[in-house]
Scaffold this motif. Structure first.
Motif, mmCIF file in Angstrom:
data_model
loop_
_atom_site.group_PDB
_atom_site.id
_atom_site.type_symbol
_atom_site.label_atom_id
_atom_site.label_comp_id
_atom_site.label_asym_id
_atom_site.label_seq_id
_atom_site.Cartn_x
_atom_site.Cartn_y
_atom_site.Cartn_z
ATOM 1 N N UNK A 92 0.818 -1.213 0.000
ATOM 2 C CA UNK A 92 0.000 0.000 0.000
ATOM 3 C C UNK A 92 0.850 1.262 0.000
ATOM 4 N N UNK A 93 1.903 1.262 0.816
ATOM 5 C CA UNK A 93 2.797 2.419 0.853
ATOM 6 C C UNK A 93 3.476 2.603 -0.494
ATOM 7 N N UNK A 94 3.913 1.525 -1.097
ATOM 8 C CA UNK A 94 4.551 1.623 -2.415
ATOM 9 C C UNK A 94 3.579 2.167 -3.454
ATOM 10 N N UNK A 95 2.328 1.707 -3.424
ATOM 11 C CA UNK A 95 1.316 2.207 -4.361
ATOM 12 C C UNK A 95 1.067 3.690 -4.116
ATOM 13 N N UNK A 96 0.942 4.074 -2.840
ATOM 14 C CA UNK A 96 0.719 5.489 -2.521
ATOM 15 C C UNK A 96 1.873 6.347 -3.005
ATOM 16 N N UNK A 97 3.100 5.864 -2.817
ATOM 17 C CA UNK A 97 4.266 6.622 -3.277
ATOM 18 C C UNK A 97 4.299 6.707 -4.791
ATOM 19 N N UNK A 98 3.953 5.623 -5.471
ATOM 20 C CA UNK A 98 3.972 5.665 -6.932
ATOM 21 C C UNK A 98 2.831 6.532 -7.456
ATOM 22 N N UNK A 99 1.734 6.643 -6.704
ATOM 23 C CA UNK A 99 0.638 7.534 -7.094
ATOM 24 C C UNK A 99 1.014 9.008 -6.948
ATOM 25 N N UNK A 100 2.028 9.280 -6.154
ATOM 26 C CA UNK A 100 2.496 10.654 -6.001
ATOM 27 C C UNK A 100 3.429 11.037 -7.152
ATOM 28 N N UNK A 101 3.338 10.319 -8.240
ATOM 29 C CA UNK A 101 4.131 10.559 -9.451
ATOM 30 C C UNK A 101 5.608 10.320 -9.207
ATOM 31 N N UNK A 129 5.054 -2.915 -9.276
ATOM 32 C CA UNK A 129 6.470 -2.960 -9.621
ATOM 33 C C UNK A 129 6.652 -2.883 -11.132
ATOM 34 N N UNK A 130 5.838 -3.628 -11.858
ATOM 35 C CA UNK A 130 5.914 -3.599 -13.325
ATOM 36 C C UNK A 130 5.599 -2.193 -13.853
ATOM 37 N N UNK A 131 4.690 -1.500 -13.207
ATOM 38 C CA UNK A 131 4.335 -0.145 -13.633
ATOM 39 C C UNK A 131 5.470 0.858 -13.478
ATOM 40 N N UNK A 132 6.415 0.540 -12.590
ATOM 41 C CA UNK A 132 7.567 1.436 -12.398
ATOM 42 C C UNK A 132 8.671 1.190 -13.401
ATOM 43 N N UNK A 133 8.633 0.031 -14.035
ATOM 44 C CA UNK A 133 9.738 -0.319 -14.964
ATOM 45 C C UNK A 133 9.594 0.369 -16.287
#
Length: 133
Positions: A92-101, A129-133
């Motif tokens: 959840x924290x990783x998703x929230x951080x990735x949602x912050x662009x 994780x795949x979305x960050x690559x």
């Protein structure tokens, strides 16, 4: 998720969430945290409500960080052992951080990797994780 024997505000919140009442669920999860500030599951649930139903990654991030701060992370060998709730908080924290662009992509990546080391088939962690690559 709560079992049939679970009672209290956290379990009541999940019942409300399954019924589509995320506002009532949030109130119950908040009450669970008021009763026990170390209730990791309640912090995770508040984070999920903030992120998925309210679209508030900043608030979600705080709840997931609170969950991890109150968890009982233990080291075993080369890795960290996380409870199911702590895996959910990490993802959840990783998703929230990735949602912050672009604010914290490397931290989000580290958190996704951490969750995947413990739970390699966690779908949300794999997708994030795949979305960050």
């Amino acid at each position: 998720l709560p079992t049939s024997e679970d009672t209290g505000p956290w379990a009541a919140g999940h019942t409300k969430l399954r019924g589509g009442d995320y506002i009532g669920a949030r109130e119950d999860f908040q009450e669970a945290v008021t009763q026990d500030v170390q209730c990791v599951q309640a912090h995770v649930s508040l984070g999920k409500v903030a992120l998925k139903w309210e679209g508030d990654p900043v608030s979600a991030k705080k709840h997931f960080e609170d969950a991890l701060a109150n968890g009982k992370l233990t080291s075993r060998g080369e890795g960290v052992v996380l409870s199911d709730a702590e895996v959910e908080a990490t993802v959840g924290l990783a998703v929230a951080l990735s949602d912050e662009s672009c604010l914290a992509p490397s931290r989000a990546e580290r958190l996704f990797r951490r969750a995947l080391r413990v739970s390699p088939t966690h779908v949300e962690a794999l997708c994030g994780y795949a979305g960050l690559l």
